[in-house]
Write a protein that holds these residues in place. Structure first.
Motif, mmCIF file in Angstrom:
data_model
loop_
_atom_site.group_PDB
_atom_site.id
_atom_site.type_symbol
_atom_site.label_atom_id
_atom_site.label_comp_id
_atom_site.label_asym_id
_atom_site.label_seq_id
_atom_site.Cartn_x
_atom_site.Cartn_y
_atom_site.Cartn_z
ATOM 1 N N HIS A 225 0.842 -1.245 -0.184
ATOM 2 C CA HIS A 225 -0.376 0.218 0.077
ATOM 3 C C HIS A 225 1.061 1.040 -0.129
ATOM 4 O O HIS A 225 1.533 1.812 1.096
ATOM 5 N N LEU A 226 0.920 2.044 -1.244
ATOM 6 C CA LEU A 226 2.166 2.664 -1.531
ATOM 7 C C LEU A 226 1.401 4.068 -1.034
ATOM 8 O O LEU A 226 0.816 4.224 -1.149
ATOM 9 N N GLU A 227 2.176 5.345 -0.852
ATOM 10 C CA GLU A 227 1.818 6.468 -0.497
ATOM 11 C C GLU A 227 1.564 7.431 -1.055
ATOM 12 O O GLU A 227 0.378 8.037 -0.977
ATOM 13 N N HIS A 228 1.437 7.382 -1.548
ATOM 14 C CA HIS A 228 1.007 8.368 -3.628
ATOM 15 C C HIS A 228 -0.758 8.183 -3.859
ATOM 16 O O HIS A 228 -1.237 8.529 -3.569
ATOM 17 N N ASP A 229 0.182 6.492 -4.298
ATOM 18 C CA ASP A 229 -1.031 5.795 -5.068
ATOM 19 C C ASP A 229 -0.920 4.659 -4.813
ATOM 20 O O ASP A 229 -0.228 3.693 -4.177
#
Length: 495
Positions: free
Chosen positions: A76-80
């Motif tokens: 689950h990445l920070e930007h999208d």
């Protein structure tokens, strides 16, 4: 089995449909769980309580339910969904911890909060990091079917090719042009053939902590893969219910549908269910908006927006008082109203224990049977908890009349009414009669007040009016309402 015609609103068809499980007597249900890089907040509580109600009701109806709720601890990445730093890895780097220390800490915190809310644990709680092999197998199946391509060590889903053979956007109602127009320019978009394509496997950069070997090189799975892979592993290629928050419809659940159809040639889920959002000042409450209030802050009253502490059961009741598909806006006034409503309901249940039945009572078993029928009708209609609660409130009026000797109830009627309230309040709605799950203290508390009232009754019998008045006045000063009746004194705590 049962003769309930349960209706479920299916997000895929946008209609209420009669629930017919794939396998008679058995239900497979998958619900998207938390990403464990911070404390659970009110937005996490809503899907947890919503699908706890679904879980409880299906089991009550006699179904054997396998309820799977995942833990997202990678990808689950920070930007999208495709770009940026992994949120757990970032937390680990900042706090100089192993990523799994961060994940385990917040998983424990989440489960502790769920226990306080009286949310039943799922049948299976799989972690994304424990199912890397299954996610790699899913990616390979999509690759073999011709709907994936490799680019610079990462693997992407070919949305345009899939859309030609199937339809991308059947859950959200979007078409591919809408998706393209809504897509942002992102770092790394040059790796994709189209902006709408999403990552199935991401190449790990040298500084990336969480990484696994794969046929495409060291990396980690895309966020959307985990639920598809784990849902199929524990519930089969096709299962009954997939749930989550409304914000997951696009892109997460839309991508899940595409992945499953691409990998196995058919739909994976029969009924898609989505709870609506909890908002604050009209805006979704969540970590990404930095406007969230954690559950612990609610329980302690330590957030500046809170006027007081709110018990876990008040939070649960607040959520259940709205239908799961409606928006709920946070306010202190709404929570305070929920606290009073819960107290009223619990007081009605306590009154049932004090009522003496009469052989020739004016209220019979039929009253409880109608109450049960009305509550079942509400819950059979897409789990309409607020309507069920309204029927219980209506019944409390009759209970108050019985307690005040303005009506009487037969022994059979009293037992049936106790059973109805126990079934719907405790077994199905999952409420508890104590604010913090400490039934022993509550019982002792009540016994202490009863003891004081017995002493007062003896004082009145001895015409010791000074002692009698003192007990009553001091209890009143502490917030207790004492009412004298011809059969003795009753009490309640006013909050």
């Amino acid at each position: 089995m049962n003769n309930h015609d349960l209706l479920i609103y299916n997000t895929l068809t946008r209609t209420k449909q009669k629930f017919v499980p794939l396998q008679p007597g058995h239900v497979g249900m998958y619900v998207c769980g938390p990403t464990v890089y911070g404390d659970a907040h009110l937005g996490h509580a809503r899907p947890a309580v919503t699908f706890d109600l679904v879980f409880r009701y299906l089991k009550h109806l006699g179904y054997k339910v396998r309820y799977v709720r995942n833990i997202t601890d990678v990808g689950h990445l920070e930007h999208d969904a495709d770009e940026g730093e992994d949120k757990i890895a970032k937390k680990a780097r900042l706090e100089q911890l192993e990523p799994m220390e961060v994940a385990q800490h917040y998983t424990n915190r989440f489960n502790d909060a769920m226990k306080k809310l009286n949310v039943l644990p799922p049948s299976i709680e799989p972690h994304a990091t424990g199912h890397i092999i299954e996610q790699e197998q899913l990616v390979q199946q999509i690759f073999d079917a011709g709907y994936a391509y490799e680019s610079n060590g990462s693997v992407y889903f070919d949305v345009e090719k899939y859309n030609k053979d199937h339809h991308y956007g059947i859950l959200s109602g979007r078409n591919l042009d809408d998706v393209r127009d809504a897509s942002r320019e992102l770092d790394g978009v040059g790796e994709k053939r189209n902006q709408a394509d999403f990552a199935l496997w991401k190449k790990a950069q040298p500084e990336h902590i969480m990484r696994w070997p794969s046929p495409w090189g060291d990396g980690f799975p895309g966020w959307h893969c985990e639920c598809t892979a784990m849902g199929r592993k524990y519930l089969g290629d096709t299962f009954d219910i997939h749930g989550g928050g409304l914000d997951l419809i696009f892109p997460h659940h839309e991508c899940e549908i595409a992945q499953a159809v691409a990998a196995q040639g058919k739909q994976m889920v029969r009924y898609w269910m989505h709870n609506n959002m909890i908002t604050i000042n009209g805006k979704k409450m969540g970590k990404s908006y930095n406007n969230f209030i954690t559950l612990d802050e609610f329980f302690t009253g330590s957030h500046p927006l809170l006027q007081q502490a709110y018990s876990p059961m008040t939070i649960r009741f607040f959520i259940l008082q709205a239908h799961y598909r409606s928006t709920v806006d946070f306010s202190n006034e709404a929570l305070q109203a929920s606290a009073k409503g819960l107290e009223r309901l619990m007081e009605g249940i306590k009154q049932l224990e004090r009522i003496e039945p009469q052989a020739t009572g004016t209220v019979g078993k039929e009253f409880a049977e109608k109450l049960s029928a009305d509550c079942y009708a509400a819950l059979d209609d897409d789990f309409n908890s607020p309507i069920a609660i309204s029927h219980l409130f209506d019944a409390c009026r009759t209970i108050n009349q019985l307690a005040d000797k303005k009506a009487s109830i037969t022994p059979e009627g009293l037992e049936a009414l106790k059973a109805a309230f126990s079934t719907f309040c405790f077994d199905i709605l999952g409420l508890a009669s104590e604010a913090n799950g400490n039934a022993g203290r509550e019982e002792a508390f009540g016994q202490a007040i009863d003891l004081l009232l017995n002493i007062r009754a003896q004082a009145k019998a001895n015409k010791d009016w000074a002692t009698s008045d003192r007990i009553r006045n001091e209890l009143s000063a502490l917030g207790f309402e004492v009412k004298d009746t011809k059969d003795g004194a009753t009490w309640r705590l006013n909050k």
